[in-house]
Design a protein around this motif. Structure first.
Motif, PDB file in Angstrom:
ATOM      1  N   ARG A 215       0.859  -1.189   0.000  1.00  0.00           N
ATOM      2  CA  ARG A 215       0.000   0.000   0.000  1.00  0.00           C
ATOM      3  C   ARG A 215       0.890   1.232   0.000  1.00  0.00           C
TER       4      ARG A 215
ATOM      5  N   SER B   1      -5.890  -1.339  -6.846  1.00  0.00           N
ATOM      6  CA  SER B   1      -6.697  -1.024  -5.667  1.00  0.00           C
ATOM      7  C   SER B   1      -6.501   0.414  -5.203  1.00  0.00           C
TER       8      SER B   1
ATOM      9  N   GLU C 275      -1.679  -1.034  -4.055  1.00  0.00           N
ATOM     10  CA  GLU C 275      -2.799  -0.220  -3.583  1.00  0.00           C
ATOM     11  C   GLU C 275      -2.306   1.197  -3.297  1.00  0.00           C
TER      12      GLU C 275
END
Length: 446
Positions: free
Chosen positions: A210, A273, A249
């Motif tokens: 992320r 994402s 992400e």
């Protein structure tokens, strides 16, 4: 573990003071390097309303958390566009809410967690049957040197140890690369992510990355230098680190009004994402609004599948009514005046055709009919448009601006402002005036 030849283990932190001179506005540096657009075949949204969003306001009650989860499920409607949502597991209340939501048996959004990086919390995640958990990996020298008081190698080794613990429990690690838009990308991020991808291949567990734009410093302009370039960060994770699209992400904040643009750019350049919160709630200026990315998704993909988009309106009303959250009146899609016009010339256009001045059929898609506010500038068209929208008059039942009764109502409106009124005329007042001058209309509608 990583050796000094892999991690650029500097003694003096690289704080990019040419880009981030603290006493001035941050700079955008261009190198004119273009990276290729690389939209993944499949893209989706993840949610952190109950984790990052909850940190910015009074903690939600257990009942509110389960209701919000129900709303996310209803909005997604098994489309899989809202793929995951994450929960804290710090407190008994959070754990109870997570249990209750898991018991509902919804496929989407899948429940993930956020934990402290220790063995006891990993055990808790495993016992609860949660398959994926977030873990913090601060990656800028601002955080490594100033907050953690570590060297780059010490920080990387610490993060890798935590990931290996997760893998022994069979839990998917979602590595939160905090403050990536101020990090030394090739000196720290790339070697650490490459090692994580090695562990992913060895374990057969898809470790996720992320990219966290913690201060909203990311920029989407083409030809922008690292570390601020969203395009270069996402391209770099995919190209140099060989992270599959589905394991990338983006998590952005809105400090520079760029959360939505940066999130869309992350999609376009290789992240499957995008992490969001309902209504954009979150630290400081907030996170990327989930509802905004639904409309970005719809524009990019040409469909929102079978999502129930009108649930966005219910969610906004719930946040105002039950949580006491003050939504800005003009916030796109959710503010009470996002599709209200006051300008007379716009009202005249709406009277002729809603399509002239309304972004789309907001009545059909969001259960929010276009409205016209009445004030001293509304004119005949504005009053007629308000009546048609408020009483939902369609086709040949619409009232035209040349109707003599509209002129009578306008005289009353004009008199209000000639006598010193400065406020907008509300719906309740207008109802009474319409009932006075057009009683047969009110009777027919009733």
């Amino acid at each position: 573990m990583l050796n000094d030849k892999v991690i650029k283990n500097v003694e003096i932190p690289n704080l990019y003071k040419n880009i981030f001179p603290y006493s001035q506005i941050p700079k955008i540096i261009f190198n004119k390097v273009q990276v290729p657009m690389n939209l993944p075949k499949e893209i989706w949204i993840t949610d952190t309303t109950l984790r990052d969003g909850q940190q910015s306001m009074s903690p939600f009650t257990e009942k509110q958390m389960t209701k919000i989860y129900d709303y996310l499920h209803e909005l997604d409607n098994n489309s899989g566009i809202i793929r995951q949502t994450e929960f804290f597991l710090y407190t008994e209340k959070d754990r109870k809410a997570a249990y209750k939501c898991m018991e509902k048996g919804y496929e989407f959004p899948q429940i993930t967690s956020w934990i402290r990086a220790n063995k006891e919390d990993f055990k808790l995640v495993k016992e609860m049957g949660i398959k994926e958990t977030g873990m913090l990996m601060s990656c800028s020298d601002y955080h490594i040197f100033k907050k953690l008081k570590l060297t780059r190698k010490q920080a990387a080794d610490k993060y890798l140890e935590v990931v290996e613990q997760a893998l022994t429990y069979g839990i998917i690690p979602r590595c939160h690369f905090e403050d990536i838009t101020r990090a030394d990308f090739f000196g720290f991020v790339v070697p650490l992510v490459k090692k994580l991808m090695e562990l992913s291949k060895q374990s057969g567990i898809p470790i996720k990355i992320r990219a966290c734009d913690t201060l909203g410093l990311g920029v989407s302009h083409a030809g922008t230098c690292l570390p601020r370039s969203v395009q270069a960060i996402i391209h770099g994770l995919n190209y140099y680190c060989e992270v599959p699209h589905k394991q990338i992400e983006w998590h952005g904040h809105n400090d520079f009004h760029a959360a939505v643009t940066n999130s869309t750019t992350a999609w376009l350049y290789g992240a499957s994402s995008i992490n969001t919160t309902l209504l954009g709630i979150g630290e400081r200026t907030g996170n990327c609004p989930l509802e905004a990315m639904i409309f970005e998704y719809g524009q990019i993909k040409g469909t929102t599948k079978n999502m129930k988009i009108e649930v966005i309106t219910e969610i906004a009303e719930y946040f105002k009514r039950e949580i006491g959250y003050n939504i800005p009146e003009k916030a796109p899609f959710v503010g009470k005046e996002f599709n209200v016009t006051r300008a007379g010339i716009h009202a005249d256009g709406i009277l002729k055709s809603e399509e002239i001045y309304n972004i789309f059929d907001t009545d059909k898609i969001l259960n929010r009919p276009v409205l016209v506010a009445v004030n001293q500038y509304s004119g005949l068209a504005g009053i007629a448009a308000w009546i048609n929208s408020y009483y939902k008059l369609k086709g040949d039942k619409k009232i035209g601006k040349k109707d003599e009764r509209i002129a009578e109502i306008k005289e009353w409106v004009d008199m209000q402002y000639e006598n010193g009124r400065t406020t907008m005329i509300g719906n309740t007042e207008l109802e009474l005036i319409v009932e006075k001058f057009m009683p047969e209309l009110v009777e027919r509608v009733s």
